[in-house]
Motif scaffolding. Structure first.
Motif, PDB file in Angstrom:
ATOM      1  N   LEU A 226       0.787  -1.222  -0.114  1.00 56.57           N
ATOM      2  CA  LEU A 226      -0.007  -0.059   0.027  1.00 56.57           C
ATOM      3  C   LEU A 226       0.844   1.109   0.056  1.00 56.57           C
ATOM      4  CD1 LEU A 226      -2.730   1.363   0.413  1.00 56.57           C
ATOM      5  CD2 LEU A 226      -2.501   1.215   2.886  1.00 56.57           C
ATOM      6  N   ARG A 227       0.432   2.264  -0.598  1.00 57.60           N
ATOM      7  CA  ARG A 227       1.140   3.483  -1.026  1.00 57.60           C
ATOM      8  C   ARG A 227       0.264   4.577  -0.788  1.00 57.60           C
ATOM      9  NH1 ARG A 227       5.236   4.028  -5.956  1.00 57.60           N
ATOM     10  NH2 ARG A 227       6.409   5.381  -4.252  1.00 57.60           N
ATOM     11  N   VAL A 228       0.597   5.405   0.232  1.00 59.10           N
ATOM     12  CA  VAL A 228      -0.249   6.581   0.705  1.00 59.10           C
ATOM     13  C   VAL A 228       0.625   7.907   0.598  1.00 59.10           C
ATOM     14  CG1 VAL A 228      -1.588   7.265   2.520  1.00 59.10           C
ATOM     15  CG2 VAL A 228      -1.651   5.014   2.107  1.00 59.10           C
ATOM     16  N   TRP A 229       0.053   8.746   0.092  1.00 55.05           N
ATOM     17  CA  TRP A 229       0.413  10.262  -0.056  1.00 55.05           C
ATOM     18  C   TRP A 229      -0.474  11.108   0.455  1.00 55.05           C
ATOM     19  CZ3 TRP A 229       0.746   6.823  -4.269  1.00 55.05           C
ATOM     20  CH2 TRP A 229       2.124   6.462  -4.801  1.00 55.05           C
ATOM     21  N   VAL A 230       0.078  12.010   1.303  1.00 54.39           N
ATOM     22  CA  VAL A 230      -0.467  13.373   1.892  1.00 54.39           C
ATOM     23  C   VAL A 230       0.306  14.296   1.584  1.00 54.39           C
ATOM     24  CG1 VAL A 230      -1.213  14.645   4.007  1.00 54.39           C
ATOM     25  CG2 VAL A 230      -1.267  11.843   3.878  1.00 54.39           C
ATOM     26  N   ILE A 231      -0.394  15.385   0.591  1.00 53.95           N
ATOM     27  CA  ILE A 231       0.506  16.590   0.014  1.00 53.95           C
ATOM     28  C   ILE A 231      -0.554  17.807   0.879  1.00 53.95           C
ATOM     29  CG2 ILE A 231       0.927  17.972  -2.035  1.00 53.95           C
ATOM     30  CD1 ILE A 231       0.908  15.116  -3.233  1.00 53.95           C
ATOM     31  N   PHE A 232       0.231  18.473   1.583  1.00 54.37           N
ATOM     32  CA  PHE A 232      -0.493  19.525   2.526  1.00 54.37           C
ATOM     33  C   PHE A 232      -1.185  20.595   1.448  1.00 54.37           C
ATOM     34  CE2 PHE A 232       3.251  18.496   5.511  1.00 54.37           C
ATOM     35  CZ  PHE A 232       2.793  17.139   5.654  1.00 54.37           C
ATOM     36  N   PRO A 233      -2.107  21.005   1.690  1.00 52.01           N
ATOM     37  CA  PRO A 233      -2.900  20.220   2.846  1.00 52.01           C
ATOM     38  C   PRO A 233      -4.054  19.507   2.602  1.00 52.01           C
ATOM     39  CG  PRO A 233      -3.948  22.398   2.012  1.00 52.01           C
ATOM     40  CD  PRO A 233      -2.678  22.260   1.393  1.00 52.01           C
ATOM     41  N   LEU A 234      -4.448  19.303   1.353  1.00 53.56           N
ATOM     42  CA  LEU A 234      -5.611  18.751   1.149  1.00 53.56           C
ATOM     43  C   LEU A 234      -5.482  17.657   0.043  1.00 53.56           C
ATOM     44  CD1 LEU A 234      -8.282  21.593   1.248  1.00 53.56           C
ATOM     45  CD2 LEU A 234      -7.895  19.524   2.944  1.00 53.56           C
ATOM     46  N   PHE A 235      -4.224  17.179  -0.275  1.00 52.52           N
ATOM     47  CA  PHE A 235      -4.195  16.208  -1.484  1.00 52.52           C
ATOM     48  C   PHE A 235      -4.112  14.721  -0.848  1.00 52.52           C
ATOM     49  CE2 PHE A 235      -2.155  15.354  -5.698  1.00 52.52           C
ATOM     50  CZ  PHE A 235      -3.139  14.477  -6.353  1.00 52.52           C
ATOM     51  N   LEU A 236      -4.993  14.111  -0.702  1.00 49.19           N
ATOM     52  CA  LEU A 236      -4.643  12.656  -0.158  1.00 49.19           C
ATOM     53  C   LEU A 236      -4.966  11.449  -1.231  1.00 49.19           C
ATOM     54  CD1 LEU A 236      -7.154  13.149   3.149  1.00 49.19           C
ATOM     55  CD2 LEU A 236      -4.578  13.866   2.365  1.00 49.19           C
ATOM     56  N   LEU A 237      -3.954  10.618  -1.359  1.00 53.31           N
ATOM     57  CA  LEU A 237      -3.969   9.733  -2.507  1.00 53.31           C
ATOM     58  C   LEU A 237      -3.490   8.420  -2.006  1.00 53.31           C
ATOM     59  CD1 LEU A 237      -4.860  10.015  -5.601  1.00 53.31           C
ATOM     60  CD2 LEU A 237      -2.207   9.972  -6.226  1.00 53.31           C
ATOM     61  N   ALA A 238      -3.942   7.237  -2.646  1.00 58.08           N
ATOM     62  CA  ALA A 238      -3.492   5.838  -2.302  1.00 58.08           C
ATOM     63  C   ALA A 238      -3.644   4.955  -3.295  1.00 58.08           C
ATOM     64  CB  ALA A 238      -4.379   5.499  -1.143  1.00 58.08           C
ATOM     65  N   THR A 239      -2.400   4.250  -3.417  1.00 59.08           N
ATOM     66  CA  THR A 239      -2.591   3.090  -4.441  1.00 59.08           C
ATOM     67  C   THR A 239      -1.803   1.843  -3.775  1.00 59.08           C
ATOM     68  OG1 THR A 239      -2.244   2.524  -6.622  1.00 59.08           O
ATOM     69  CG2 THR A 239      -0.336   3.974  -5.595  1.00 59.08           C
ATOM     70  N   THR A 240      -1.641   0.920  -4.589  1.00 58.78           N
ATOM     71  CA  THR A 240      -0.975  -0.141  -4.283  1.00 58.78           C
ATOM     72  C   THR A 240       0.026  -0.713  -5.464  1.00 58.78           C
ATOM     73  OG1 THR A 240      -2.398  -2.102  -5.104  1.00 58.78           O
ATOM     74  CG2 THR A 240      -2.935  -1.161  -2.840  1.00 58.78           C
ATOM     75  N   THR A 241       1.083  -1.229  -5.125  1.00 60.34           N
ATOM     76  CA  THR A 241       2.022  -1.556  -6.018  1.00 60.34           C
ATOM     77  C   THR A 241       1.650  -2.858  -7.209  1.00 60.34           C
ATOM     78  OG1 THR A 241       2.808  -3.157  -4.534  1.00 60.34           O
ATOM     79  CG2 THR A 241       4.061  -1.086  -4.520  1.00 60.34           C
ATOM     80  N   ARG A 242       0.596  -3.552  -6.688  1.00 56.85           N
ATOM     81  CA  ARG A 242      -0.104  -4.323  -7.746  1.00 56.85           C
ATOM     82  C   ARG A 242      -1.297  -3.627  -8.667  1.00 56.85           C
ATOM     83  NH1 ARG A 242       1.389  -9.720  -6.119  1.00 56.85           N
ATOM     84  NH2 ARG A 242       3.530  -9.436  -5.466  1.00 56.85           N
ATOM     85  N   SER A 243      -1.637  -2.570  -8.249  1.00 60.13           N
ATOM     86  CA  SER A 243      -2.835  -1.894  -8.680  1.00 60.13           C
ATOM     87  C   SER A 243      -2.549  -1.048 -10.065  1.00 60.13           C
ATOM     88  CB  SER A 243      -3.651  -1.336  -7.697  1.00 60.13           C
ATOM     89  OG  SER A 243      -4.707  -0.403  -8.271  1.00 60.13           O
ATOM     90  N   THR A 244      -3.357  -0.665 -10.898  1.00 54.24           N
ATOM     91  CA  THR A 244      -3.149   0.139 -11.812  1.00 54.24           C
ATOM     92  C   THR A 244      -3.814   1.119 -11.745  1.00 54.24           C
ATOM     93  OG1 THR A 244      -4.969  -0.952 -13.108  1.00 54.24           O
ATOM     94  CG2 THR A 244      -2.829  -1.805 -13.629  1.00 54.24           C
ATOM     95  N   GLY A 245      -4.595   1.426 -10.555  1.00 60.19           N
ATOM     96  CA  GLY A 245      -5.391   2.526 -10.322  1.00 60.19           C
ATOM     97  C   GLY A 245      -5.134   3.293  -9.220  1.00 60.19           C
TER      98      GLY A 245
END
Length: 336
Positions: A226-245
């Protein structure tokens, strides 16, 4: 050194008002480019305390302008639409897709000078439309450059909205950002969902920079990492290394203790056509978020208590500490 955050920063109108400057200055993702795809597309959004209308013209240029008529203060658009002009529903004043006043019925000649709609900074990156209210904001491409290697904007740009689910929450927006920004809590509310896949005690939120961080997770043999990113203040994004989305949490703060949330599943166009797969992904996300609702409700209620403190953070919450420090430093800056 700026004053650290306190529970009051999550509950009071005064604290929320102080944050409007930092929310306005930042580059905020407000929609996907596909939601503003065609010439004449118009989409209302909210950035900090400012109603914004996004438009796309015949040349493909995206603009962000005030969504408030210059006549009597009417909101120009309350729903997405497509038209050659921006028309106020009250007295039918009309503005171009560039914000310039085009028509003002029954107004005397010369009486409508300086009535163009105010314009704000807008840009596209990774298939997202971003807005900043700061006329001196760093160019979007430069602001996002430190995250480009990790986020791969070319890949993100090729994704489309496969599913979405919307919520209204009685939380301060920072409660959700902080919950999203640590996987320590997998051991609690997500003990039966995320914890077996990505154990909370094996996560790390130290990677990143001064205004963003990534949470790294162990590799699961079937689901990947699982890869999770928080870019301040309001950009929240998640993906996985096996996922294309990817999964995007679109947050709109609406008050000291209220916010709107729309979670969007972004997938390659071919995957979006698989209704069964998209429905299953939406159901899974909803189940996980219902687990988060229980604890975020509890946190918001606890922060209203006179006994509330912001206690010591675990090393697993390094990203939360960085986020709080950024908020404290940014709110001290004057103006937008």
């Amino acid at each position: 050194m700026p004053a650290p955050l306190t529970p009051a920063d999550y509950v009071t109108a005064e604290a929320y008002a102080c944050e409007q400057g930092l929310l306005g200055r930042a580059w905020t993702p407000v929609c996907r480019s596909e939601e503003l795809a065609a010439a004449g597309a118009q989409r209302p959004v909210q950035v900090a305390d400012t109603p914004i209308l996004l438009t796309r013209d015949r040349d493909g240029v995206v603009r962000a302008m005030s969504n408030v008529c210059r006549h009597r203060g009417m909101i120009l658009a309350s729903e997405p639409l497509q038209a050659e002009v921006v028309r106020c529903p009250y007295h039918l004043w009309a503005f171009g897709l560039d914000g310039r006043l085009k028509a003002a019925p029954f107004m005397a000649p010369g009486s409508v000078s300086n009535c163009d709609l105010p314009l704000y900074q807008a840009g596209e990156w990774g298939g997202f439309v971003f807005v900043s209210l700061d006329p001196d904001a760093q160019p979007l491409s430069e602001a996002m450059a430190p995250m480009a290697e990790a986020l791969q904007p070319d890949r993100l740009e090729g994704l489309r909205i496969g599913w979405r689910v919307a919520f209204e929450h009685a939380w301060n927006w920072k409660v959700l950002v902080e919950n999203f920004g640590e996987s320590y809590h997998h051991i609690g509310p997500h003990a039966g969902t995320l914890q077996p896949l990505w154990p909370g005690g094996q996560t790390d939120s130290t990677p990143g920079g001064p205004d963003w961080f990534e949470i790294t997770h162990p590799e699961h043999p079937e689901e990947g990492a699982l890869r999770v990113w928080v870019i301040f203040p309001l950009f929240l994004l998640a993906t996985t290394t096996r996922s294309t989305g990817a999964v995007w949490y679109r947050i709109t703060p609406t008050g000291p203790q209220s916010m709107s949330l729309e979670v969007l599943g972004l997938e390659p166009p071919k995957a979006c056509a698989d209704a069964e797969k998209m429905g299953a992904a939406r159901e899974l996300l909803t189940a996980v978020h219902l687990e988060d609702i229980t604890v975020c409700d509890g946190v918001q209620a606890g922060l209203r208590s006179p006994d509330a403190i912001l206690g010591p953070l675990s090393p697993l919450e390094a990203g939360v500490a960085r986020f709080r420090g950024w908020i404290a430093a940014s709110r001290a800056r004057p103006g937008r």
